[in-house]
Design an enzyme around this catalytic site. Structure first.
Site, PDB file in Angstrom:
ATOM      1  N   ASP A   1     -23.122  46.636 -98.581  1.00  0.00           N
ATOM      2  CA  ASP A   1     -21.813  46.615 -97.915  1.00  0.00           C
ATOM      3  C   ASP A   1     -21.471  47.958 -97.280  1.00  0.00           C
ATOM      4  OD1 ASP A   1     -21.479  48.007-100.255  1.00  0.00           O
ATOM      5  OD2 ASP A   1     -19.607  47.032-100.838  1.00  0.00           O
TER       6      ASP A   1
ATOM      7  N   LYS B   1     -16.077  55.500-110.977  1.00  0.00           N
ATOM      8  CA  LYS B   1     -14.664  55.124-110.811  1.00  0.00           C
ATOM      9  C   LYS B   1     -13.762  55.924-111.754  1.00  0.00           C
ATOM     10  CE  LYS B   1     -16.352  51.649-108.268  1.00  0.00           C
ATOM     11  NZ  LYS B   1     -16.942  50.403-108.582  1.00  0.00           N
TER      12      LYS B   1
ATOM     13  N   ASP C   1     -17.790  52.038 -96.877  1.00  0.00           N
ATOM     14  CA  ASP C   1     -17.995  50.845 -97.713  1.00  0.00           C
ATOM     15  C   ASP C   1     -16.970  49.837 -97.213  1.00  0.00           C
ATOM     16  OD1 ASP C   1     -17.381  48.930 -99.698  1.00  0.00           O
ATOM     17  OD2 ASP C   1     -18.167  50.213-101.272  1.00  0.00           O
TER      18      ASP C   1
HETATM   19  N1  GDD Z   1     -27.822  40.921-106.713  1.00  0.00           N
HETATM   20  C1  GDD Z   1     -26.710  41.459-107.163  1.00  0.00           C
HETATM   21  N2  GDD Z   1     -26.316  41.165-108.435  1.00  0.00           N
HETATM   22  N3  GDD Z   1     -25.995  42.261-106.370  1.00  0.00           N
HETATM   23  C2  GDD Z   1     -24.850  42.806-106.850  1.00  0.00           C
HETATM   24  C3  GDD Z   1     -24.380  42.536-108.151  1.00  0.00           C
HETATM   25  C4  GDD Z   1     -25.170  41.662-108.992  1.00  0.00           C
HETATM   26  O1  GDD Z   1     -24.843  41.363-110.142  1.00  0.00           O
HETATM   27  N4  GDD Z   1     -23.222  43.210-108.338  1.00  0.00           N
HETATM   28  C5  GDD Z   1     -22.978  43.866-107.185  1.00  0.00           C
HETATM   29  N5  GDD Z   1     -23.952  43.622-106.284  1.00  0.00           N
HETATM   30  C6  GDD Z   1     -24.074  44.178-104.930  1.00  0.00           C
HETATM   31  C7  GDD Z   1     -22.862  43.927-104.044  1.00  0.00           C
HETATM   32  O2  GDD Z   1     -23.057  42.745-103.286  1.00  0.00           O
HETATM   33  C8  GDD Z   1     -22.838  45.173-103.166  1.00  0.00           C
HETATM   34  O3  GDD Z   1     -23.639  45.030-102.012  1.00  0.00           O
HETATM   35  C9  GDD Z   1     -23.463  46.253-104.033  1.00  0.00           C
HETATM   36  O4  GDD Z   1     -24.156  45.582-105.077  1.00  0.00           O
HETATM   37  C10 GDD Z   1     -22.435  47.210-104.646  1.00  0.00           C
HETATM   38  O5  GDD Z   1     -21.423  46.461-105.296  1.00  0.00           O
HETATM   39  P1  GDD Z   1     -19.871  46.730-105.019  1.00  0.00           P
HETATM   40  O6  GDD Z   1     -19.115  45.755-105.814  1.00  0.00           O
HETATM   41  O7  GDD Z   1     -19.606  46.813-103.569  1.00  0.00           O
HETATM   42  O8  GDD Z   1     -19.711  48.154-105.722  1.00  0.00           O
HETATM   43  P2  GDD Z   1     -18.612  49.254-105.428  1.00  0.00           P
HETATM   44  O9  GDD Z   1     -18.402  49.447-103.986  1.00  0.00           O
HETATM   45  O10 GDD Z   1     -17.414  48.988-106.265  1.00  0.00           O
HETATM   46  O11 GDD Z   1     -19.323  50.578-106.045  1.00  0.00           O
HETATM   47  C11 GDD Z   1     -20.668  50.908-105.705  1.00  0.00           C
HETATM   48  O12 GDD Z   1     -20.761  51.428-104.390  1.00  0.00           O
HETATM   49  C12 GDD Z   1     -20.040  52.676-104.164  1.00  0.00           C
HETATM   50  C13 GDD Z   1     -20.307  53.102-102.741  1.00  0.00           C
HETATM   51  O13 GDD Z   1     -19.817  52.162-101.864  1.00  0.00           O
HETATM   52  C14 GDD Z   1     -21.188  51.955-106.723  1.00  0.00           C
HETATM   53  O14 GDD Z   1     -22.549  52.115-106.486  1.00  0.00           O
HETATM   54  C15 GDD Z   1     -20.446  53.275-106.569  1.00  0.00           C
HETATM   55  O15 GDD Z   1     -21.018  54.256-107.434  1.00  0.00           O
HETATM   56  C16 GDD Z   1     -20.555  53.766-105.144  1.00  0.00           C
HETATM   57  O16 GDD Z   1     -19.803  54.976-104.962  1.00  0.00           O
HETATM   58 MG    MG Z   2     -18.906  48.353-102.297  1.00  0.00          MG
END
Ligand code: GDD
Ligand code: MG
Length: 372
Positions: free
Chosen positions: A108, A159, A219
């Site tokens: 994303d 977070k 993001d």
């Molecule tokens: N296959 C799979 N299975 N994909 C997953 C799963 C899962 O269980 N959970 C999440 N994802 C995928 C989501 O579709 C997304 O593309 C990516 O992993 C990250 O998940 P988000 O839910 O968007 O995480 P976030 O934005 O809260 O946090 C993450 O991204 C940040 C940067 O944008 C973390 O990595 C943070 O540390 C980071 O700063």
């Molecule tokens: Mg994200």
């Protein structure tokens, strides 16, 4: 080098647009977000892709197939239950064995990060894991990754609360890893990189480096950020390959678009195939309209994203908001302030939807029902 893309999340913060559409396949300037993402990887020679899906996997397979259209190889693995960010990669370990270091991407992220340079950095540091880092104003919604003067990671703070902010460098969601790192991850279990594998590897003394970049990074996981992605592209903050030719200065249109020049003051505006913009409608800058839409006379659209098959009635106004697929707005409807209308919804005349209001998919809002 192989690339694993994490696309299995539910996109909860983007509901209701993600009720029927997985976040990485939402339209970005009228093409799936993932289309542009794959082009970014390809521009750095990454052509061996593994999608780890879970929530709504079908749209990825339908659009990309095995990658033939793009001249790349795509494999898919769909989790029956979410395995978390690291668990998802552990689950595709069989594709990664024997081919050296690999990359992992949160699916994303809109970025112009120089992946080639990041790979060189990883090699020069002889790192076990390299994590891309970017600085953001408010890091509380992300993973904080403080590094020392050599770039070596000191800690992971996922977070954090406001009182725990020790750096504004955050995990930008792109990693390079040596295959043996996956030995630390349990198989078949929900396990995360951010709270699980990264801190565990740090504890064990593995070489984890942060690759800091000031390239464009976003993001797109919230309605505000999803809209901002469109606005930033429109404002030229990141290079972008528009899906259509310029049919008027700053106006990018698909085939069979019907319009009058007077509808536009200036661009950028993106309009999908077969969309009709009636005479007297006003389309202001930073607006994206999908295909097969009908915008009636007297309607005004500004800085909004409208998906496919939508009808916007006479005198209706949509500004800074998201209208999902197959939505009908009656006459004199106002949608503004980062509001979201879910797929297959009808909003009858005179409703006023403001201040981030969200209307669920398949809704029917009768005349004059909402006015805040
Ligand atoms: N296959 C799979 N299975 N994909 C997953 C799963 C899962 O269980 N959970 C999440 N994802 C995928 C989501 O579709 C997304 O593309 C990516 O992993 C990250 O998940 P988000 O839910 O968007 O995480 P976030 O934005 O809260 O946090 C993450 O991204 C940040 C940067 O944008 C973390 O990595 C943070 O540390 C980071 O700063
Ligand atoms: Mg994200």
């Amino acid at each position: 080098m192989k690339a694993v893309i994490l696309v299995g999340g539910e996109g909860t913060r983007l509901r209701p647009v993600t009720c029927l559409n997985p976040k990485p396949m939402l339209p970005l300037m009228n093409r799936p977000f993932m289309h542009n993402f794959i082009s970014w990887l390809m521009s750095h020679g990454l052509k061996d892709i593994i999608f780890t899906a879970c929530y709504l996997p079908r749209p990825f397979i339908d659009y990309f197939g095995k990658g033939e259209k793009f001249g790349i190889d795509i494999a898919y693995e769909t989790e029956k239950v979410p395995l978390g960010t690291c668990g998802a990669v552990k689950n595709v370990e069989k594709y990664l064995k024997g081919s050296g270091q690999f990359m992992v991407f949160n699916g994303d992220i809109l970025s112009s990060l120089d992946l080639t340079d990041m790979i060189n950095f990883h090699k020069s540091k002889r790192a076990d894991i390299t994590i891309s880092l970017t600085s953001v104003e408010d890091p509380t919604a992300y993973g904080l990754v403080p590094i020392d003067s050599e770039g070596r990671v000191r800690e992971f703070l996922e977070k954090p609360g406001r009182d725990q902010i020790v750096t504004n460098l955050i995990n930008a969601g792109t990693y390079i890893m040596e295959p043996r790192i996956l030995d630390l991850a349990p198989a078949g279990k929900n396990y995360s990189f951010e709270r699980g594998l990264f801190p565990a590897a740090l504890e064990k003394g593995f070489r984890i480096y942060g690759y800091v970049s000031s390239a464009y990074w976003l993001d797109v996981g919230t309605p505000e950020k999803y809209l901002a992605a469109h606005h930033d592209i429109g404002l030229g903050k990141i290079e972008f390959d528009y899906p259509y030719p310029e049919i008027e200065p700053g106006i990018y249109g698909g085939t069979n678009v019907s319009y009058n020049r007077e509808s536009f003051s200036k661009g950028p505006v993106v309009i999908g195939d077969n969309t009709v913009i009636e005479k007297g409608a006003k389309i202001e800058p930073l607006t994206t309209i999908g295909k097969n839409c009908h915008i009636a006379s007297g309607a005004r659209l500004c800085g909004c994203v409208i998906f496919n098959n939508c009808r916007i009635g006479k005198g209706s106004q949509v500004s800074g908001s998201i209208i999902s697929n197959s939505v009908t707005l009656g006459n004199d409807v106002i949608v503004e302030g980062c509001s979201i209308i879910g797929d297959n919804t009808q909003i009858k005349d005179g409703n006023i939807l403001k201040n981030g209001i969200k209307i669920n998919i398949n809704s029917k809002i009768v005349r004059g029902q909402i006015f805040f």
